[in-house]
Structures are given as C-alpha cells and as structure tokens.
Design a protein around this motif. Sequence first.
Motif, short mmCIF file in Angstrom:
data_model
loop_
_atom_site.label_atom_id
_atom_site.label_comp_id
_atom_site.label_asym_id
_atom_site.label_seq_id
_atom_site.Cartn_x
_atom_site.Cartn_y
_atom_site.Cartn_z
N GLY A 143 -7.10 -2.41 -3.04
CA GLY A 143 -8.00 -1.85 -4.04
C GLY A 143 -8.86 -0.74 -3.49
O GLY A 143 -9.01 0.32 -4.12
N VAL A 144 -9.44 -0.95 -2.31
CA VAL A 144 -10.32 0.06 -1.72
C VAL A 144 -9.55 1.33 -1.41
O VAL A 144 -9.97 2.42 -1.77
N VAL A 145 -8.42 1.21 -0.74
CA VAL A 145 -7.67 2.40 -0.34
C VAL A 145 -7.11 3.13 -1.56
O VAL A 145 -7.19 4.36 -1.66
N LEU A 147 0.83 -1.19 0.00
CA LEU A 147 0.00 0.00 0.00
C LEU A 147 0.87 1.24 0.00
O LEU A 147 1.68 1.45 0.91
N PHE A 148 0.75 2.07 -1.03
CA PHE A 148 1.55 3.27 -1.22
C PHE A 148 3.05 2.96 -1.21
O PHE A 148 3.86 3.77 -0.78
N LEU A 163 0.99 -5.81 2.52
CA LEU A 163 -0.29 -6.43 2.81
C LEU A 163 -0.20 -7.92 2.50
O LEU A 163 0.61 -8.34 1.68
N PRO A 164 -1.04 -8.73 3.14
CA PRO A 164 -1.00 -10.17 2.86
C PRO A 164 -1.43 -10.48 1.43
O PRO A 164 -2.31 -9.80 0.88
N PRO A 165 -0.83 -11.49 0.81
CA PRO A 165 -1.18 -11.84 -0.59
C PRO A 165 -2.44 -12.71 -0.68
O PRO A 165 -2.43 -13.78 -1.27
#
Length: 89
Positions: free
Chosen positions: A61-63, A44-45, A50-52
Amino acid sequence: MSGTQTPLNGRRFVLYLYVVIVAIAGALGVVLGEVVDMGEPPRLFFLVPLPPNGAGFAVYGVVTVAVALGLPLALVAYVSRQADSREDT
C-alpha cells in the motif's frame, strides 16, 4: 508574488497531505492484511512477491500509493518551478 511563509503554505501543505495519505495507506494495509484473508499474496509492481500478512500489505500500500501520487506530484512541482522561473525573467 511573495507573501509570508506559514507552516501550511502551498507546497508544504501538499507535501504534508502526501505524507498523511501514504501513512494512511500503510496503516490500512496492516489492518486489512491482519484482519481480512486476502487470498493470494500481493506482488509489488507485478514482480516482487510480498508476504500475505499485515507487513506485506502495508509495504504494498505504501509503495503503490507513494509512486502513484508521487510521480504526478513531482511532475507538477517541476512544471511549477519552471513556470516560476520563466515569470521571474
């Protein structure tokens, strides 16, 4: 200019559309994260690993979509309010 307020009037419609698009990004993240082997886990950024799995790709996707669409949307809303306030004076 004043008119009747409807449930899908102007700004409210754009907000609903924004929420729907962000929700679709989350749902697709879950589906793709669970079905397709993406290889490397998302970051993220480029900072937060994040977990795969489906949850990790859903958060990514949401963020990402929320920020990528939210910042320009907030800017347009701000400019619109400023234009409306100048029109009233």
